[in-house]
Scaffold this motif. Structure first.
Motif, PDB file in Angstrom:
ATOM      1  N   UNK A  40     -59.485  44.280  13.825  1.00 21.21           N
ATOM      2  CA  UNK A  40     -59.833  45.405  12.953  1.00 21.21           C
ATOM      3  C   UNK A  40     -60.678  44.972  11.759  1.00 21.21           C
ATOM      4  N   UNK A  41     -60.579  43.707  11.365  1.00 24.74           N
ATOM      5  CA  UNK A  41     -61.321  43.259  10.189  1.00 24.74           C
ATOM      6  C   UNK A  41     -62.771  42.902  10.499  1.00 24.74           C
ATOM      7  N   UNK A  42     -63.148  42.835  11.782  1.00 22.93           N
ATOM      8  CA  UNK A  42     -64.492  42.378  12.134  1.00 22.93           C
ATOM      9  C   UNK A  42     -65.591  43.169  11.425  1.00 22.93           C
ATOM     10  N   UNK A  43     -65.547  44.501  11.541  1.00 20.18           N
ATOM     11  CA  UNK A  43     -66.618  45.310  10.959  1.00 20.18           C
ATOM     12  C   UNK A  43     -66.509  45.373   9.443  1.00 20.18           C
ATOM     13  N   UNK A  44     -65.363  44.974   8.890  1.00 14.75           N
ATOM     14  CA  UNK A  44     -65.182  44.994   7.432  1.00 14.75           C
ATOM     15  C   UNK A  44     -65.597  43.679   6.775  1.00 14.75           C
ATOM     16  N   UNK A  45     -65.951  42.658   7.555  1.00 14.57           N
ATOM     17  CA  UNK A  45     -66.259  41.350   6.990  1.00 14.57           C
ATOM     18  C   UNK A  45     -67.404  41.379   5.972  1.00 14.57           C
ATOM     19  N   UNK A  46     -68.519  42.078   6.244  1.00 12.31           N
ATOM     20  CA  UNK A  46     -69.575  42.111   5.217  1.00 12.31           C
ATOM     21  C   UNK A  46     -69.101  42.696   3.892  1.00 12.31           C
ATOM     22  N   UNK A  47     -68.291  43.748   3.940  1.00  9.43           N
ATOM     23  CA  UNK A  47     -67.767  44.354   2.708  1.00  9.43           C
ATOM     24  C   UNK A  47     -66.807  43.411   2.001  1.00  9.43           C
ATOM     25  N   UNK A  48     -65.974  42.703   2.763  1.00 10.84           N
ATOM     26  CA  UNK A  48     -65.069  41.717   2.172  1.00 10.84           C
ATOM     27  C   UNK A  48     -65.851  40.617   1.470  1.00 10.84           C
ATOM     28  N   UNK A  49     -66.923  40.162   2.111  1.00 10.61           N
ATOM     29  CA  UNK A  49     -67.724  39.086   1.532  1.00 10.61           C
ATOM     30  C   UNK A  49     -68.342  39.520   0.206  1.00 10.61           C
ATOM     31  N   UNK A  50     -68.852  40.744   0.164  1.00 14.79           N
ATOM     32  CA  UNK A  50     -69.480  41.251  -1.054  1.00 14.79           C
ATOM     33  C   UNK A  50     -68.460  41.433  -2.167  1.00 14.79           C
ATOM     34  N   UNK A  51     -67.304  41.989  -1.817  1.00 12.35           N
ATOM     35  CA  UNK A  51     -66.305  42.335  -2.821  1.00 12.35           C
ATOM     36  C   UNK A  51     -65.582  41.110  -3.374  1.00 12.35           C
ATOM     37  N   UNK A  52     -65.281  40.133  -2.510  1.00 10.67           N
ATOM     38  CA  UNK A  52     -64.461  38.988  -2.914  1.00 10.67           C
ATOM     39  C   UNK A  52     -65.258  37.695  -3.033  1.00 10.67           C
ATOM     40  N   UNK A  53     -66.546  37.738  -2.758  1.00 10.93           N
ATOM     41  CA  UNK A  53     -67.372  36.545  -2.906  1.00 10.93           C
ATOM     42  C   UNK A  53     -67.050  35.449  -1.915  1.00 10.93           C
ATOM     43  N   UNK A  54     -66.706  35.805  -0.682  1.00 14.27           N
ATOM     44  CA  UNK A  54     -66.373  34.814   0.331  1.00 14.27           C
ATOM     45  C   UNK A  54     -67.630  34.162   0.896  1.00 14.27           C
ATOM     46  N   UNK A  55     -67.529  32.911   1.282  1.00 11.42           N
ATOM     47  CA  UNK A  55     -68.626  32.220   1.955  1.00 11.42           C
ATOM     48  C   UNK A  55     -68.626  32.600   3.438  1.00 11.42           C
ATOM     49  N   UNK A  57     -68.211  30.526   5.912  1.00  9.90           N
ATOM     50  CA  UNK A  57     -67.045  29.868   6.514  1.00  9.90           C
ATOM     51  C   UNK A  57     -65.756  30.599   6.145  1.00  9.90           C
ATOM     52  N   UNK A  58     -65.703  31.108   4.916  1.00  6.30           N
ATOM     53  CA  UNK A  58     -64.524  31.857   4.491  1.00  6.30           C
ATOM     54  C   UNK A  58     -64.315  33.102   5.328  1.00  6.30           C
ATOM     55  N   UNK A  59     -65.413  33.752   5.720  1.00  6.03           N
ATOM     56  CA  UNK A  59     -65.299  34.945   6.557  1.00  6.03           C
ATOM     57  C   UNK A  59     -64.659  34.608   7.900  1.00  6.03           C
ATOM     58  N   UNK A  60     -65.065  33.472   8.481  1.00  3.90           N
ATOM     59  CA  UNK A  60     -64.473  33.089   9.756  1.00  3.90           C
ATOM     60  C   UNK A  60     -62.978  32.821   9.603  1.00  3.90           C
ATOM     61  N   UNK A  61     -62.570  32.309   8.425  1.00  4.77           N
ATOM     62  CA  UNK A  61     -61.149  32.028   8.218  1.00  4.77           C
ATOM     63  C   UNK A  61     -60.341  33.290   7.934  1.00  4.77           C
ATOM     64  N   UNK A  62     -61.005  34.402   7.604  1.00 10.34           N
ATOM     65  CA  UNK A  62     -60.285  35.676   7.556  1.00 10.34           C
ATOM     66  C   UNK A  62     -59.724  35.988   8.938  1.00 10.34           C
ATOM     67  N   UNK A  63     -60.469  35.621   9.983  1.00  9.20           N
ATOM     68  CA  UNK A  63     -60.005  35.811  11.355  1.00  9.20           C
ATOM     69  C   UNK A  63     -59.055  34.696  11.777  1.00  9.20           C
ATOM     70  N   UNK A  64     -59.445  33.450  11.503  1.00  6.15           N
ATOM     71  CA  UNK A  64     -58.665  32.322  12.015  1.00  6.15           C
ATOM     72  C   UNK A  64     -57.354  32.090  11.274  1.00  6.15           C
ATOM     73  N   UNK A  65     -57.272  32.457   9.987  1.00  4.11           N
ATOM     74  CA  UNK A  65     -56.000  32.307   9.273  1.00  4.11           C
ATOM     75  C   UNK A  65     -54.914  33.127   9.957  1.00  4.11           C
ATOM     76  N   UNK A  66     -55.281  34.308  10.400  1.00  2.00           N
ATOM     77  CA  UNK A  66     -54.340  35.168  11.137  1.00  2.00           C
ATOM     78  C   UNK A  66     -54.043  34.585  12.515  1.00  2.00           C
ATOM     79  N   UNK A  67     -55.107  34.276  13.261  1.00  2.00           N
ATOM     80  CA  UNK A  67     -54.934  33.853  14.648  1.00  2.00           C
ATOM     81  C   UNK A  67     -54.175  32.541  14.769  1.00  2.00           C
TER      82      UNK A  67
END
Length: 475
Positions: A40-55, A57-67
């Motif tokens: 569910x977070x896949x399409x929200x990743x660009x918005x997360x990056x803008x809002x929280x300043x993620x790199x 690599x950080x975006x990929x860990x939004x997925x991998x931290x869960x998995x």
């Protein structure tokens, strides 16, 4: 006495049927939430990056931290369900998952979001095995259980498949935060219903949990995934790549050693001595490594290359979502006709054909030929293959190890998905070589799909040689 006892049996029958459906409903909703939050977070990743300043690599860990937390602790969750009760672990897992969803939705810093996603994964690791164990405990082995597993697989597949649409709607209409916050009211509702309707049950005796084993396998998996991701920036020969890779492999080897020597292991190695369990889980690992990443790459292709909005990307994948649900629901009937092994092979061939077609994608591809039709093949095949593999893996499990085997099924698929995403993302990044134009991005995505298709063909050979032909347990 006859007149008195007869109505009692008639009264109990609807009550038993109602309780069975309550268990199936709770198991399916729990599985839906667990799998939904993988995608569910896949399409929200660009918005997360803008809002929280993620790199990046950080975006990929939004997925991998869960998995990774999900895969690494799922065996622990399955064993806990056997030892401490299916209902209790269902409630504990769902409660942690719901609380972590709230924390993630309210995160103000990138590290807070990643920590919440890892906690979500831990809750999911406790919840997911309990859902399948609850289901197999109330539905006897045979056609009824196969249909129930098919429903469970279809609902889980629907969670992964509709994640893009749900995430797109919430991100565009409200905020990316609601892709996590939406779990809170649903979780509270299911917690209340489960507390009232589910009956407790357990299969094992008094024992202790193998915490060391869970920590070793999770740390090892996370370290290997981190090392693979590091290759994008440092290459395979750099110390920043080799140290986590070798360290992770050492931790996984130590996990196997601990499991072989401890009196009460997290994963008794003898379980893998059963041919059906070992071969079906190996096949699940391979299938997960290819199909899990499909949603990620299809979403970024639609948004980064075809310029779809988050909502448009979610809508574009809806036919694919339907395909995996239909494939999972049709699988039980087809299994009765062609057999579990043959259906798993057929599904894998269909999925591999879809990945091959998708690898021909171009920067100016049309929706029909670059997204819809290959997506239908990929996910219909995955749906057809997953149900017989799950049925083979869980058939003949001892009552005291039902949760363990159920957890192993989910672990294999999710662990394969986590490592597969890390590898395929690295493959795509190596081909793109830092370029951000649509042509180079598409070439990277296409290479990832081509690689995933090759992995599925290797998995097909593995299934031909190793899977048992019948659902009965063979050694």
């Amino acid at each position: 006495m006859v007149d008195v006892s007869t109505p009692a049996r008639r009264t109990d029958r609807p009550r038993t049927r109602t309780r069975t459906w309550a268990v199936v409903l709770a198991a399916c909703v729990g599985q839906f939430l667990v799998v939904l939050d993988v995608s569910v977070v896949n399409v929200a990743l660009p918005s997360m990056r803008t809002d929280l300043g993620l790199s990046a690599a950080g975006l990929q860990w939004v997925l991998n931290a869960y998995s990774i937390a999900f895969a690494g602790f799922m065996l622990l969750g399955g064993r806990a369900a056997d030892l401490y009760g299916r209902k209790r672990m269902f409630l504990v897992g769902l409660g942690l998952f719901t609380a972590a969803s709230l924390a993630g939705g309210l995160a103000q810093e990138g590290w807070q979001l990643l920590a919440a996603r890892a906690a979500q994964g831990l809750g999911a690791a406790v919840l997911a095995p309990a859902t399948l164990t609850l289901l197999t405990a109330v539905v006897p082995e045979g056609p009824a259980r196969t249909r129930a597993i098919g429903t469970w697989m279809a609902v889980g597949a629907g969670g992964g498949a509709t994640g893009g649409l749900i995430g797109g709607v919430l991100t565009d209409a409200i905020s990316w935060r609601w892709v996590l916050l939406i779990n809170v009211p649903v979780g509270v509702l299911v917690l209340t219903g489960a507390a009232l309707w589910l009956a407790e049950g357990r299969g094992g005796g008094r024992s202790r949990l193998d915490i060391l084993g869970a920590v070793l396998v999770t740390s090892g998996l996370a370290s290997v995934a981190y090392g693979i991701v590091q290759t994008e920036e440092s290459g395979w020969a750099a110390a920043s790549t080799l140290l986590p890779l070798l360290g992770g492999l050492a931790l996984l080897a130590l996990f196997v050693l601990v499991e072989a020597r401890t009196a009460q292991p997290l994963m008794p190695l003898r379980v893998l001595g059963t041919r059906a369990v070992a071969s079906a889980n190996a096949a699940m690992f391979v299938m997960g490594s290819a199909t899990f990443s499909m949603w990620y790459f299809m979403t970024v292709y639609a948004q980064n290359v075809l310029d779809y909005t988050a909502l448009q990307a979610g809508l574009a994948l809806m036919p694919t979502s339907v395909a995996i649900v239909v494939g999972s629901k049709c699988a039980p009937r087809l299994m009765a006709r062609v057999g579990a092994k043959n259906l798993a092979l057929i599904g894998t061939v269909v999925a591999a054909a879809g990945f091959g077609w998708q690898s021909t994608m171009t920067a100016d591809g049309s929706y029909l030929t670059a997204v819809c039709l290959p997506g239908l093949l990929m996910m219909a095949g995955a749906g057809l293959a997953s149900t017989p593999l799950a049925a083979l893996a869980t058939s003949g499990a001892a009552p005291g190890e039902a949760g363990l085997v159920s957890g192993l099924v989910n672990t294999s698929r999710t662990m394969g998905g986590a490592l597969g995403l890390a590898v395929l993302s690295t493959v795509a990044a190596a081909r793109t070589d830092g370029a951000a134009n649509p042509v180079d991005l598409t070439a990277g995505y296409a290479l990832a799909f081509r690689t995933a298709g090759s992995v599925l063909l290797a998995g097909l050979l593995l299934m031909i040689l190793w899977l048992p032909r019948h659902r009965s347990v063979q050694r």
